[in-house]
Structure formats: C-alpha cells, structure tokens
Design a protein around this motif. Structure first.
Motif, PDB file in Angstrom:
ATOM      1  N   ALA A  48       0.833  -1.206   0.000  1.00 53.71           N
ATOM      2  CA  ALA A  48       0.000   0.000   0.000  1.00 53.71           C
ATOM      3  C   ALA A  48       0.867   1.255   0.000  1.00 53.71           C
ATOM      4  CB  ALA A  48      -0.929  -0.012   1.214  1.00 53.71           C
ATOM      5  N   PHE A  49       1.951   1.232   0.739  1.00 57.08           N
ATOM      6  CA  PHE A  49       2.888   2.357   0.760  1.00 57.08           C
ATOM      7  C   PHE A  49       3.415   2.643  -0.644  1.00 57.08           C
ATOM      8  CE2 PHE A  49       7.357   3.757   1.118  1.00 57.08           C
ATOM      9  CZ  PHE A  49       7.215   4.907   1.877  1.00 57.08           C
ATOM     10  N   PHE A  50       3.732   1.579  -1.395  1.00 49.27           N
ATOM     11  CA  PHE A  50       4.246   1.772  -2.746  1.00 49.27           C
ATOM     12  C   PHE A  50       3.141   2.103  -3.748  1.00 49.27           C
ATOM     13  CE2 PHE A  50       8.094  -0.182  -1.042  1.00 49.27           C
ATOM     14  CZ  PHE A  50       9.042   0.673  -1.583  1.00 49.27           C
ATOM     15  N   GLY A  51       1.904   2.113  -3.310  1.00 52.81           N
ATOM     16  CA  GLY A  51       0.852   2.689  -4.123  1.00 52.81           C
ATOM     17  C   GLY A  51       0.935   4.204  -4.181  1.00 52.81           C
ATOM     18  N   GLU A  52       1.633   4.811  -3.217  1.00 50.45           N
ATOM     19  CA  GLU A  52       1.763   6.262  -3.138  1.00 50.45           C
ATOM     20  C   GLU A  52       3.189   6.762  -3.379  1.00 50.45           C
ATOM     21  OE1 GLU A  52       0.294   7.433   0.652  1.00 50.45           O
ATOM     22  OE2 GLU A  52      -1.725   6.635   0.307  1.00 50.45           O
ATOM     23  N   HIS A  53       4.164   5.862  -3.364  1.00 47.78           N
ATOM     24  CA  HIS A  53       5.567   6.235  -3.554  1.00 47.78           C
ATOM     25  C   HIS A  53       6.204   5.269  -4.545  1.00 47.78           C
ATOM     26  CE1 HIS A  53       4.319   7.364   0.554  1.00 47.78           C
ATOM     27  NE2 HIS A  53       4.989   8.481   0.322  1.00 47.78           N
ATOM     28  N   ASP A  54       7.126   5.778  -5.343  1.00 44.99           N
ATOM     29  CA  ASP A  54       7.805   4.935  -6.337  1.00 44.99           C
ATOM     30  C   ASP A  54       9.046   4.259  -5.776  1.00 44.99           C
ATOM     31  OD1 ASP A  54       6.164   5.648  -8.723  1.00 44.99           O
ATOM     32  OD2 ASP A  54       6.946   7.645  -8.290  1.00 44.99           O
ATOM     33  N   VAL A  55       9.761   4.971  -4.912  1.00 41.39           N
ATOM     34  CA  VAL A  55      11.023   4.472  -4.360  1.00 41.39           C
ATOM     35  C   VAL A  55      11.093   4.898  -2.899  1.00 41.39           C
ATOM     36  CG1 VAL A  55      13.558   4.671  -4.463  1.00 41.39           C
ATOM     37  CG2 VAL A  55      12.231   4.599  -6.582  1.00 41.39           C
ATOM     38  N   TRP A  56      11.660   4.029  -2.084  1.00 42.09           N
ATOM     39  CA  TRP A  56      11.902   4.351  -0.682  1.00 42.09           C
ATOM     40  C   TRP A  56      13.407   4.398  -0.475  1.00 42.09           C
ATOM     41  CZ3 TRP A  56      11.445   0.430   3.889  1.00 42.09           C
ATOM     42  CH2 TRP A  56      11.574   1.108   5.112  1.00 42.09           C
ATOM     43  N   LEU A  57      13.915   5.539  -0.003  1.00 47.79           N
ATOM     44  CA  LEU A  57      15.341   5.773   0.196  1.00 47.79           C
ATOM     45  C   LEU A  57      15.668   5.726   1.679  1.00 47.79           C
ATOM     46  CD1 LEU A  57      18.215   6.824  -0.615  1.00 47.79           C
ATOM     47  CD2 LEU A  57      17.236   9.141  -0.554  1.00 47.79           C
ATOM     48  N   THR A  58      16.645   4.884   2.048  1.00 42.42           N
ATOM     49  CA  THR A  58      17.095   4.754   3.437  1.00 42.42           C
ATOM     50  C   THR A  58      18.614   4.596   3.464  1.00 42.42           C
ATOM     51  OG1 THR A  58      17.141   2.330   3.649  1.00 42.42           O
ATOM     52  CG2 THR A  58      14.990   3.409   3.918  1.00 42.42           C
TER      53      THR A  58
END
Length: 476
Positions: free
Chosen positions: A369-379
C-alpha cells in the motif's frame, strides 16, 4: 594484461575486450589469479585455494571469460566442495551437479576461479567464522566488509574481481555492498532461480544474485541470469525492456520517500543519515519529488516472525547435515550462536511457522500500500558504516538465540523488510564517512520494480560517481 589495467575495468568492459580479441580470456584469467593472490593475504576473502583453472563456461556468453567467484553457500558447482562457513562440513561436501543458477552463470560465460567466504550458514552481518577466520574490509582491515556475502564483496571492492556471486536473506547482498562501496541488488523474489534444491529458501527470504562495482554490470548480469526453471514456485512476467537498457536511461519523475530513522528505533550513525539525505538532495536536483515517509507496520511482530524464519532455517540446516553426516551437534562443530539458534528452531511448531507467515502477509500488504503512493523508498543501507572485526562474534556464548538476532539487526535495521515482502532493493555508494569508509544508501522499489531501481541507480552513478574511489587494499 597488467593488473593496474585489469582492476579499472568492470565486467562489461572486460567482456568487450575479450570478445573483440584485444585480450585473450587466458590472459585475463592469469591476471585475475595474480590480483586475487595479491590481496587475499590481507583480506582472507577466499575459502581454500584458487582453482587450478577456471570452471568450464561458455566463451560466447555475454560475459565470456570474465573472472568470477561463487560464495560458499547455496549456489554450488558440480564437484566443488561446499563448507557453508561451518566446521560441521569439515573440508567440504561436493555436490554431484550444478544448481540452476550456477548453470546460468556458466552459460553467461563467467570463469569461476574460486569460492568466497561466508559466516556460518550465512547468519551474520559480518563475514567471520571459526572455520575460516575473519574476512577484512579492503578500505580498513580493522573493519568487517559486512555479511554474509563479505568474501565476495571484499574481492570485488579490492578490484581483484569485477563481479562475484552473493545471496541475501536479510541484507546479505546489500550490507556488504554498502560497507565496501559496491552496487548490490536484491532482486524481486523469483527473479533469479533457487532451483532445484529449493522452492522458498528461508521461508521465502533467500534470494540469489551478485555484487558489482557498476550499475551497468548489475543490470547486465541480471539480463544474463534472470528467469524461472521448470517447477519453480514463482514465474515472473518478463521485464518491459532489458535491464541494461533500463539502467542506461533516465527514469520518469519519481516520488521518493526518504526515511533515516530505523523502523525499530535502532540508533543510526550521523554518517549514514548524511549519506541518505545528500542522496535525497541529488534526487531533488534531478527533478524527483522527495518526501519524508516510511511504511507503517508492526515492527515487533515483524521481528518475532523473522526470528522464527531464521532459527527454523538454521535448525533445518544444522540438524539435516548432522543426520546426513552422522556428526552430533556441539560447540566442536558449530559456533555458539548457531547452536543456540538451531536449538531454538528445533522447538518451534507448525503453528509458529503459520503465525510467522500471517505476520509476513500483513507486513507485505502494508508495504505494498505504501508503494501505491511512492515509487522508491530511500534509506541508509545499515545503521553504521561498518563494524569492527570481532564486534559481531557468532561464537559468543554469552548470547542466546534472540540476543544474537537482535545484535545483527540493530546494525542492519533497514534491509530485512524487503526479504519479507519479496520486493527489490539495491544498495549503492553514498557520501563516505569522515574516516573515508564507504557508506551505502538503499533504494527499495515496488514488486517487480528492478527497472525503476536500476534507472535511478544509474542516474545517481552519473550524478555522484564513485568509480574513482580506491580502497587501501587494492589489486596491483
């Protein structure tokens, strides 16, 4: 070919020189042997000796004649003894066949010259074992290269090899890539084969691939080896284009979520925070939208389930080998924490495994669901740039199974989530620490999102290049 020429070429460039006849595969193999020999005395990255000659491979493959090494865990070659970093296997037990990925490495043309070190059964974020001793980071030999693919990462970072096999059950490709200044992609579950020995190793957490120095090598190797085998549990759709083409083009404008806070609250070193934040600013300069956000899920339940997965895996491995070899389990053949984890795993029930599976499902749905709103997660890739040799001591009898698990994932709190969800994640070099150590940043994508990750990684490689950075221990 001189070592100083060889060390500056990635796998793609070496393959091109061999293919066009500018250098022979035999000459490259001889140079690789000299390069590995020159650094391994300091790094202790090999298991045993180099092979007398490279293993048979297809000279007309896309990487025909490119030197390569296989990690001493999971992927195996016919007739080559495997030790899995454990005294339990003595001098090693040879398999009578290649597994499917090894066949694909041969078909791609990789000339395998030896085996690289792993911690015992891969359960450590450092590459240190009683069986093989500590593997050292070429950037600072008092530090670990990370684990569990640290032997491969150390040789690639020292430029003794352009690429080497690695695998990842909780970060074991990405952690050493981050610690050693490399590119380390954990592909989507099912993108690379784990057959015929496994369907879902480590309850689906275990993924096979490589570590490289360049994004184009990472993409090119994925093009060469991805795909399912008959009987595979997961059969993924083909990518829309080649991974190499994806890595060479700029991505569309992306919505990038940035998080430098560990999901479980573990402290994060300022150097790792800085590396991620500076990468975020570069992405903004490249036209992407960056927001501060992270997936929300039950982290306590996640770690309980992940602990169940790892200890059941270790129990299965240790007890299975004990029965097959007729060797009782004890501190004489297993490290203290491995034995503690195996003993805990042996107490688990089918209900425990189903409970872990339900938790993994809930976490995976939340992250999707998070990736329904964001394309990439940077950490950050890890919570510190690296660890001192001996800090992650798997033979510490003062730690019980959960104490050992917690110690590993305090150092690597960002990586294991993608093993549970099955989504792709890649570590690339960020801004080095004040000591000059590499610091990795991790890009996580949606399921099947390797094309996007490789495009972003390639864009960042151009914007903040790392090719000219040199470790203290350098081939030649």
């Amino acid at each position: 070919m001189d070592i100083t020429e060889y060390r500056d070429l990635d796998a793609t460039a070496l393959a091109g020189l061999i293919r066009t006849g500018q250098v022979s595969a035999d000459e490259v193999a001889d140079t690789a042997r000299a390069a590995v020999t020159a650094v391994d005395g300091e790094l202790n990255a090999l298991v045993g000796e180099l092979f007398d000659a490279p293993l048979a491979h297809a000279p007309d493959g896309p990487f025909g004649g490119v030197p390569f090494a296989v990690k001493d865990l999971i992927t195996h070659a016919e007739g080559v003894p495997q030790r899995a970093g454990s005294r339990l296997l003595g001098d090693g037990v040879p398999y009578p066949y290649d597994n499917a990925l090894m066949t694909r490495f041969r078909r791609a043309g990789f000339a395998t010259v030896g085996l690289t070190a792993t911690p015992e059964f891969g359960f450590n974020a450092a590459t240190e074992s009683v069986a093989n001793g500590p593997t050292r980071n070429p950037w600072d030999t008092t530090r670990s290269p990370g684990g569990s693919s640290g032997g491969s990462a150390a040789l690639v970072a020292a430029r003794a090899l352009p690429v080497a096999h690695a695998n990842d059950g909780g970060g074991s490709i990405r952690i050493p890539a981050g610690n050693c200044g490399l590119v380390g992609l954990k592909p989507t579950r099912g993108r690379t084969t784990v057959g015929p020995d496994h369907s879902d190793p480590l309850l689906g957490l275990g993924i096979e691939f490589v570590v490289t120095r360049t994004v184009r090598d990472c993409a090119g190797v994925l093009d060469a080896v991805h795909g399912a085998e008959p009987g595979e549990r997961y059969v993924l759709p083909a990518p829309g284009t080649s991974f190499a083409e994806a890595a060479a083009r700029a991505p569309r404008r992306l919505r990038v979520a940035l998080s430098t806070t560990a999901p479980d609250g573990a402290p994060v070193d300022p150097a790792n925070v800085t590396a991620a934040e500076r990468t975020a600013r570069v992405l903004e300069d490249l036209g992407h939208e960056v927001v501060e956000a992270a997936p929300v899920y039950d982290t306590a339940a996640f770690h309980d389930a992940n602990f169940t997965a790892w200890t059941s895996f270790l129990a299965d491995a240790a007890l299975g080998l004990s029965a097959a070899l007729g060797t009782p389990l004890s501190r004489d053949v297993l490290e203290a924490t491995t034995l503690a984890c195996a003993e805990h795993g042996a107490t688990l029930t089918a209900i425990d495994l189903y409970t872990a599976d339900r938790t993994f499902n809930a976490v995976t749905r939340a992250v999707a669901a998070f990736f329904g709103e964001h394309d990439v997660w940077l950490t950050p890739t890890t919570a510190q740039p690296n660890t001192a040799i001996g800090h992650l001591d798997a033979d510490d009898a003062g730690l019980d199974a959960r104490g050992w698990y917690d110690k590993i994932f305090r150092f690597a709190p960002f990586t294991a989530l993608s093993n549970v969800t099955g989504a792709p994640a890649i570590s690339i070099p960020g801004t080095p620490s004040s000591e000059g150590w590499p610091v990795g940043v991790q890009l996580v994508g949606a399921h099947l999102g390797e094309e996007t990750l490789l495009a972003v990684a390639g864009q960042l490689e151009q914007a903040q290049p790392w090719a000219d950075r040199r470790p203290a221990v350098l081939a030649g």
